[in-house]
Design an enzyme around this catalytic site. Structure first.
Site, PDB file in Angstrom:
ATOM      1  N   ASN A   1       0.876  -1.110  -0.062  1.00  0.00           N
ATOM      2  CA  ASN A   1       0.062  -0.033  -0.117  1.00  0.00           C
ATOM      3  C   ASN A   1       0.975   1.247   0.020  1.00  0.00           C
ATOM      4  OD1 ASN A   1      -1.687   2.038   0.702  1.00  0.00           O
ATOM      5  ND2 ASN A   1      -2.379   1.172   2.622  1.00  0.00           N
ATOM      6  N   TRP A   2       0.925   1.934  -1.002  1.00  0.00           N
ATOM      7  CA  TRP A   2       1.929   3.014  -1.241  1.00  0.00           C
ATOM      8  C   TRP A   2       1.248   4.148  -0.687  1.00  0.00           C
ATOM      9  CZ3 TRP A   2       4.315   2.604  -6.934  1.00  0.00           C
ATOM     10  CH2 TRP A   2       5.162   1.373  -6.923  1.00  0.00           C
ATOM     11  N   LYS A   3       0.023   4.508  -0.163  1.00  0.00           N
ATOM     12  CA  LYS A   3      -0.418   5.318   0.124  1.00  0.00           C
ATOM     13  C   LYS A   3      -0.142   6.528  -0.583  1.00  0.00           C
ATOM     14  CE  LYS A   3      -0.131   3.110   4.734  1.00  0.00           C
ATOM     15  NZ  LYS A   3      -0.063   3.147   6.135  1.00  0.00           N
TER      16      LYS A   3
ATOM     17  N   HIS B   1      -9.556   1.115   5.297  1.00  0.00           N
ATOM     18  CA  HIS B   1      -8.171   1.254   6.028  1.00  0.00           C
ATOM     19  C   HIS B   1      -8.361   2.121   7.090  1.00  0.00           C
ATOM     20  CE1 HIS B   1      -4.100   2.387   6.746  1.00  0.00           C
ATOM     21  NE2 HIS B   1      -3.669   1.309   6.035  1.00  0.00           N
TER      22      HIS B   1
ATOM     23  N   GLU C   1      -6.829   4.391   8.047  1.00  0.00           N
ATOM     24  CA  GLU C   1      -6.523   6.139   7.652  1.00  0.00           C
ATOM     25  C   GLU C   1      -7.936   6.534   6.931  1.00  0.00           C
ATOM     26  OE1 GLU C   1      -2.777   5.544   5.696  1.00  0.00           O
ATOM     27  OE2 GLU C   1      -1.777   5.012   7.729  1.00  0.00           O
TER      28      GLU C   1
ATOM     29  N   GLU D   1      -5.328  -5.162  10.753  1.00  0.00           N
ATOM     30  CA  GLU D   1      -4.283  -4.066  10.730  1.00  0.00           C
ATOM     31  C   GLU D   1      -4.417  -3.250  12.327  1.00  0.00           C
ATOM     32  OE1 GLU D   1      -2.459  -2.804   6.953  1.00  0.00           O
ATOM     33  OE2 GLU D   1      -4.069  -1.322   7.298  1.00  0.00           O
TER      34      GLU D   1
ATOM     35  N   GLY E   1       2.761   2.301  10.722  1.00  0.00           N
ATOM     36  CA  GLY E   1       3.312   3.238  10.445  1.00  0.00           C
ATOM     37  C   GLY E   1       4.252   3.724  11.607  1.00  0.00           C
TER      38      GLY E   1
ATOM     39  N   SER F   1       3.503  -2.316  10.307  1.00  0.00           N
ATOM     40  CA  SER F   1       4.873  -2.282  10.560  1.00  0.00           C
ATOM     41  C   SER F   1       5.644  -3.643  10.256  1.00  0.00           C
ATOM     42  CB  SER F   1       5.381  -2.067  11.899  1.00  0.00           C
ATOM     43  OG  SER F   1       4.950  -0.565  12.203  1.00  0.00           O
TER      44      SER F   1
ATOM     45  N   GLY G   1       2.869  -1.320   4.137  1.00  0.00           N
ATOM     46  CA  GLY G   1       2.660   0.162   3.867  1.00  0.00           C
ATOM     47  C   GLY G   1       4.198   0.674   3.668  1.00  0.00           C
ATOM     48  N   GLY G   2       4.794   1.233   4.659  1.00  0.00           N
ATOM     49  CA  GLY G   2       6.168   2.088   4.321  1.00  0.00           C
ATOM     50  C   GLY G   2       7.209   1.042   3.609  1.00  0.00           C
TER      51      GLY G   2
HETATM   52  P1  PGA Z   1       2.761   0.170   7.571  1.00  0.00           P
HETATM   53  O1  PGA Z   1       1.283   0.396   7.026  1.00  0.00           O
HETATM   54  O2  PGA Z   1       3.500  -1.018   7.047  1.00  0.00           O
HETATM   55  O3  PGA Z   1       3.717   1.264   7.017  1.00  0.00           O
HETATM   56  O4  PGA Z   1       2.985   0.045   8.971  1.00  0.00           O
HETATM   57  C1  PGA Z   1       0.521  -0.566   6.715  1.00  0.00           C
HETATM   58  C2  PGA Z   1      -0.728  -0.030   6.362  1.00  0.00           C
HETATM   59  O5  PGA Z   1      -1.254   0.845   6.580  1.00  0.00           O
HETATM   60  O6  PGA Z   1      -1.531  -0.882   5.644  1.00  0.00           O
END
Ligand code: PGA
Length: 263
Positions: free
Chosen positions: A9-11, A95, A97, A180, A186, A226, A247-248
């Site tokens: 997930n590149w956000k 998600h 977010e 999640e 993050g 993470s 994500g990251g």
């Molecule tokens: P993260 O994000 O790997 O940066 O913790 C995961 C996600 O939001 O799907």
């Protein structure tokens, strides 16, 4: 036997040139791992281009969100038909977010209000995606406050019930749920493996109770929060964890490749 799925997930990251560079960097590794399903979810703008870069591999592209109607006066929104048109094969929904449940403490209240997706909108999005044969990746997870109040399991079951309301088993053969924990997203603070496995098992059990064994056994449950190359193998080797939503670490071609390799 469920195939592992590793989704990046590149956000809201990477310009077109950067997205192409990361996808190209990742391409040669992914070809060596055909036994694992791989999905990259760039920004809407980069979906088509990243799909082109990856087309010589089995890796696919997906979207990070969707609106539930096909077209109309919904400024700024993207519909399932548009996603299909650019080649998105799956779509993340709910998600934390987009639900406005950020793991970070320094989020301005106005930002939370802006996103604030509910179980009801998640449900509408899932129905729209299924109608257009785009499998959803449904995200669920508790905040730190909810975990500390021992409400984790109740919250997750309620999110599943809300998101999957009025759907029946025949519509869910390709369901993917991502556990999640909001506090792990993050933050670098990964959920301990036994606890991640317990929750993913609980999600599977809840799906079985609601929709029967077919959905419970075949639906894939991912862990996200993470995930890194250093912890992926331990997480992905658990019986109820069918891969990860990353994500990251998915923004770095080499790191993401190592995560895919460990699945
Ligand atoms: P993260 O994000 O790997 O940066 O913790 C995961 C996600 O939001 O799907």
């Amino acid at each position: 036997m469920r195939r592992k799925l590793v989704a990046g997930n590149w956000k809201m990251n990477l310009t077109m040139a950067q997205a192409i560079a990361v996808a190209e960097g990742f391409l040669r590794f992914v070809k060596a791992r055909e036994s694992v399903d791989v999905l990259i979810c760039p920004s809407f703008l980069c979906i088509n281009k990243v799909r082109e870069v990856l087309k010589s591999s089995h890796a696919e592209v997906g979207a990070q969100d969707v609106f539930w109607l096909d077209n109309g006066a919904f400024t700024g929104s993207v519909s399932p038909t548009m996603l299909k048109d650019v080649g998105a094969r799956m779509c993340i929904v709910g998600h934390s977010e987009t639900r406005g449940r950020f793991g970070k403490l320094d989020v301005p209240p106005s930002t939370v209000g802006y996103f604030a997706e509910t179980d009801e909108t998640v449900n509408l999005k899932i129905k729209a995606l299924l109608y257009h044969s785009i499998p959803p990746i449904l995200c669920v997870g508790e905040t730190l406050t909810e975990r500390e109040a021992n409400a984790t399991d109740t919250i997750i079951r309620a999110q599943l019930d809300g998101a999957l309301q009025d759907l029946d088993a025949s519509e869910l053969p390709s369901l993917v749920v991502a556990y999640e924990p909001v506090w792990a997203i993050g933050t670098g603070q990964v959920c301990e493996t036994p606890e991640a496995e317990r929750i993913c098992g609980m999600i599977r059990q809840h799906l079985t109770q609601k929709f029967g064994e077919e959905v419970g056994d075949h639906g894939r449950v991912l862990y996200g929060g993470s995930v890194k190359a250093s912890n992926a193998q331990e997480l992905f080797s658990q019986p109820n964890i069918d891969g990860g939503l990353v994500g990251g670490a998915s923004l770095n071609a080499e790191e993401f490749s190592r995560i895919v390799m460990s699945a």
